[in-house]
Enzyme design. Structure first.
Site, PDB file in Angstrom:
ATOM      1  N   LYS A 117       2.354  -2.527  -3.970  1.00 18.38           N
ATOM      2  CA  LYS A 117       2.894  -1.345  -4.647  1.00 18.38           C
ATOM      3  C   LYS A 117       3.276  -1.642  -6.078  1.00 18.38           C
ATOM      4  CE  LYS A 117       4.243   1.258  -0.641  1.00 18.38           C
ATOM      5  NZ  LYS A 117       5.300   1.863   0.143  1.00 18.38           N
ATOM      6  N   LYS A 202      -5.232   1.191   5.289  1.00 17.16           N
ATOM      7  CA  LYS A 202      -4.352   1.942   6.188  1.00 17.16           C
ATOM      8  C   LYS A 202      -4.349   3.430   5.820  1.00 17.16           C
ATOM      9  CE  LYS A 202       0.099   2.163   5.367  1.00 17.16           C
ATOM     10  NZ  LYS A 202       1.562   2.042   5.263  1.00 17.16           N
ATOM     11  N   LYS A 205       0.400   7.983   3.857  1.00 16.47           N
ATOM     12  CA  LYS A 205       0.677   9.348   3.408  1.00 16.47           C
ATOM     13  C   LYS A 205       0.808   9.478   1.907  1.00 16.47           C
ATOM     14  CE  LYS A 205       5.308   9.176   5.332  1.00 16.47           C
ATOM     15  NZ  LYS A 205       5.987   8.172   4.546  1.00 16.47           N
TER      16      LYS A 205
HETATM   17  P1  AMP Z   1       6.022   5.300   6.431  1.00 13.88           P
HETATM   18  O1  AMP Z   1       5.042   6.392   6.320  1.00 13.88           O
HETATM   19  O2  AMP Z   1       5.628   4.115   5.615  1.00 13.88           O
HETATM   20  O3  AMP Z   1       7.432   5.724   6.223  1.00 13.88           O
HETATM   21  O4  AMP Z   1       5.946   4.798   7.934  1.00 13.88           O
HETATM   22  C1  AMP Z   1       6.668   5.337   9.014  1.00 13.88           C
HETATM   23  C2  AMP Z   1       6.218   4.653  10.285  1.00 13.88           C
HETATM   24  O5  AMP Z   1       4.846   4.966  10.554  1.00 13.88           O
HETATM   25  C3  AMP Z   1       6.290   3.122  10.210  1.00 13.88           C
HETATM   26  O6  AMP Z   1       6.701   2.629  11.466  1.00 13.88           O
HETATM   27  C4  AMP Z   1       4.879   2.714   9.918  1.00 13.88           C
HETATM   28  O7  AMP Z   1       4.573   1.428  10.387  1.00 13.88           O
HETATM   29  C5  AMP Z   1       4.092   3.762  10.694  1.00 13.88           C
HETATM   30  N1  AMP Z   1       2.771   3.986  10.086  1.00 13.88           N
HETATM   31  C6  AMP Z   1       2.523   4.467   8.844  1.00 13.88           C
HETATM   32  N2  AMP Z   1       1.192   4.542   8.609  1.00 13.88           N
HETATM   33  C7  AMP Z   1       0.592   4.067   9.733  1.00 13.88           C
HETATM   34  C8  AMP Z   1      -0.771   3.888  10.118  1.00 13.88           C
HETATM   35  N3  AMP Z   1      -1.769   4.203   9.307  1.00 13.88           N
HETATM   36  N4  AMP Z   1      -1.026   3.398  11.342  1.00 13.88           N
HETATM   37  C9  AMP Z   1      -0.019   3.071  12.196  1.00 13.88           C
HETATM   38  N5  AMP Z   1       1.281   3.218  11.893  1.00 13.88           N
HETATM   39  C10 AMP Z   1       1.594   3.714  10.676  1.00 13.88           C
END
Ligand code: AMP
Ligand code: TRP
Length: 336
Positions: A117, A202, A205
């Protein structure tokens, strides 16, 4: 009692990756009778973490409300778990400072997500916020403040939870037993859902282009289009092979996660990419349908969601306060 804690950042709309990698585990866990006490499972919209990169204040506020509404829509029951917003509970930042006095500069600079990042922010000419470096310390505080045993997260958070464990052990060794040492848990399938257009990255979002990302609130027609246009691999055989066939493997994992099948066994059932895409699209649409419908109902009554968040913050505070007070005393600060 086993205590569970996890969080999601309001930096963008929630995706299928968030749902399969994390949120679905949170909901499944709260069906476990041993975890039906609200103070045994805490889930948090980690809004402070959304400020570590360029952000628009109004958007963060809107996305925080939407994330909380979606978590309820996905099935988190406020009678059986505690749902709240990070910035409503001061204990997180109170504890983060003590953990900054426990962590080293070197170990934070080694974090993969920081490096990625920071490079991205620099390339965009945005400058790197100091909070991007200290982010994993705040995350450790989120977890340790609640004497958490388990942290259900996607694969990408493994390193951050490892750091949290290191900080807990180090603090306990230096200042006496204070923190529970947590462990990360990951789903068996779909712990890392990949971008449909770029299956070696990955599904995240905060990516700029959304064509490879399925959002939880996408209309069925949009989901169908995105899945049907997913990048597949050269050759035509359907095989579960992450290195050689990342696109097809991602689809198999998604379909398996939606249907409860084994992704390797599924590979043998498909002769063509087209059939696999079609079934995957329909499975995702059916999986998300109830979440979308429930979200529409809940979003019509924002005051009810706010009430849940207020009650959640109060309960969270009462769990975290004594743990953080203990840490303040252990590290050598005079009691007020
Ligand atoms: P975040 O969007 O980074 O706040 O992630 C929230 C939760 O979703 C965390 O536990 C991440 O590890 C999980 N997560 C986010 N993107 C993915 C993905 N592409 N595949 C699996 N888990 C994800
Ligand atoms: N860093 C996590 C992510 O990007 C979000 C998060 C913040 C979190 N604090 C947490 C996850 C505590 C689990 C526990 O996904």
């Amino acid at each position: 009692m086993t205590r569970v804690f996890s969080g999601v950042k309001p930096t963008g709309h929630l995706t299928l990756g968030n749902y399969l990698g994390a949120v679905r585990q949170w909901v499944a866990g709260s069906g476990d009778p041993a975890r039906q006490r609200p103070e045994a499972a805490l889930f948090c919209v980690v809004d402070l973490h959304a400020l570590t990169v360029e952000h628009d204040p109004a958007r963060v506020r809107r996305l925080s409300r939407q994330a909380a509404t979606l978590l309820l829509a996905a099935g988190l029951d406020p009678e059986r778990c505690t749902l709240f917003v990070q910035s409503h509970v001061d204990e997180h930042t109170r504890l983060a400072y003590l953990l900054e006095c426990t962590a080293s500069d070197g170990e934070l600079r080694r974090m993969i997500q920081y490096r990625e990042k920071a490079a991205k922010a620099q390339a965009a000419g945005d400058g790197v916020r100091l909070s991007l470096l200290t982010y994993p310390v705040l995350m450790a505080a989120d977890i340790l403040a609640y004497a958490t045993d388990e942290v259900p997260v996607g694969e990408d958070q493994r390193q951050h939870v490892e750091l949290t464990r290191d900080l807990a052990v180090r603090f306990n060794q230096r200042y006496g037993q204070t923190f529970t040492v947590p462990r990360a848990t990951h789903p068996e399938v779909a712990a890392r859902v990949m971008d449909l257009q770029e299956p070696t990255s990955k599904m995240g979002k905060s990516h700029d282009v959304g064509a490879g990302i399925v959002y939880l609130l996408d209309e069925p027609e949009v989901v169908r289009k995105k899945v049907m246009r997913a990048v597949t691999d050269s050759g035509s055989g359907v095989a579960h092979d992450r290195e050689g066939k990342p696109g097809v493997t991602n689809l198999l994992d998604i379909l398996a996660a939606c249907t409860g099948a084994d992704p390797r066994a599924l590979a043998g059932e498909y002769g063509s990419y087209g059939a696999l895409k079609k079934d995957t699209a329909e499975a995702v649409i059916e999986l998300l349908r109830p979440v979308r419908e429930r979200h529409a109902e809940l979003a019509a009554d924002p005051a009810a969601v706010e009430k849940v968040l207020r009650a959640g913050a109060e309960r969270a505070r009462s769990v975290a306060r004594p743990v953080v007070d203990r840490a303040y005393e252990a590290i050598g600060l005079l009691a007020p």
